[in-house]
Design an enzyme around this catalytic site. Structure first.
Site, mmCIF file in Angstrom:
data_model
loop_
_atom_site.group_PDB
_atom_site.id
_atom_site.type_symbol
_atom_site.label_atom_id
_atom_site.label_comp_id
_atom_site.label_asym_id
_atom_site.label_seq_id
_atom_site.Cartn_x
_atom_site.Cartn_y
_atom_site.Cartn_z
ATOM 1 N N HIS A 197 0.852 -1.192 0.000
ATOM 2 C CA HIS A 197 0.000 0.000 0.000
ATOM 3 C C HIS A 197 0.886 1.239 0.000
ATOM 4 O O HIS A 197 1.984 1.236 0.574
ATOM 5 C CB HIS A 197 -0.892 0.024 1.232
ATOM 6 C CG HIS A 197 -1.972 -1.009 1.223
ATOM 7 N ND1 HIS A 197 -3.204 -0.794 1.792
ATOM 8 C CD2 HIS A 197 -2.016 -2.265 0.709
ATOM 9 C CE1 HIS A 197 -3.961 -1.859 1.640
ATOM 10 N NE2 HIS A 197 -3.249 -2.774 0.985
ATOM 11 N N GLU A 256 0.751 4.022 1.611
ATOM 12 C CA GLU A 256 1.095 4.554 2.932
ATOM 13 C C GLU A 256 2.220 3.754 3.579
ATOM 14 O O GLU A 256 3.145 4.332 4.159
ATOM 15 C CB GLU A 256 -0.127 4.529 3.866
ATOM 16 C CG GLU A 256 -1.311 5.316 3.384
ATOM 17 C CD GLU A 256 -2.326 4.503 2.591
ATOM 18 O OE1 GLU A 256 -3.524 4.828 2.688
ATOM 19 O OE2 GLU A 256 -1.923 3.548 1.876
ATOM 20 N N CYS A 268 -3.402 0.276 7.172
ATOM 21 C CA CYS A 268 -2.646 1.515 6.983
ATOM 22 C C CYS A 268 -2.908 2.518 8.105
ATOM 23 O O CYS A 268 -1.992 3.201 8.559
ATOM 24 C CB CYS A 268 -2.962 2.124 5.626
ATOM 25 S SG CYS A 268 -2.266 1.153 4.263
#
Length: 153
Positions: free
Chosen positions: A54, A56, A87
């Site tokens: 991801h 992030e 996240c």
């Protein structure tokens, strides 16, 4: 020009990069308290064949290694999509200063699902959140991506 809009526009450009390489188009820009950009990145799940790809998480790892510290207490994250639970918890663990995001994610976003961890006083850290900045642009990019994926299948 409002700096939040500027950084979110940069995050949208990162999301477009992700789209162009067949990654889910989520982009992130991380800025410190002096408004210096520390990181610009996007989803890399397919590239890294990892659930941890991801945007992030990629940004947290990059900045932590660069600064030789996992504490990102002067960082604000600009993300085109509301962070998922994984996240959001990672952002809390990294002790970030703030979060600004674009599109809400009613099926996967931590806040939309009722997990507003960033405001939970039982946890040892909280941070400010602004949601819905450039929401339409962020949502449209995601809709276009998934529409094109469905056509290919």
């Amino acid at each position: 020009m409002n700096s939040d809009y500027y950084y979110m526009q940069l995050a949208l450009k990162e999301a477009q990069v992700a789209y162009s390489i067949n990654e889910v188009p989520v982009g992130v820009v991380v800025v410190d308290s002096k408004n210096l950009i520390l990181c610009k990145t996007h989803n890399v799940r397919e590239k890294k064949t990892s659930i941890f790809g991801h945007a992030e998480i990629d940004a947290i790892n990059f900045i932590s290694k660069k600064n030789n510290s996992w504490r990102l207490s002067d960082c604000t994250f600009y993300v085109t999509l509301e962070p998922c639970i994984m996240c959001m918890i990672s952002l809390i663990q990294a002790r970030i200063k703030g979060l600004v995001f674009g599109a809400y994610d009613p099926k996967g976003g931590a806040i939309s699902l009722g997990y507003n961890f960033c405001k939970d006083q039982r946890l040892n850290h909280s941070f400010s959140v602004i949601g819905g900045l450039l929401e339409e642009e962020s949502a449209n990019l995601l809709k276009d991506f998934f529409k094109s994926r469905r056509k290919k299948n």
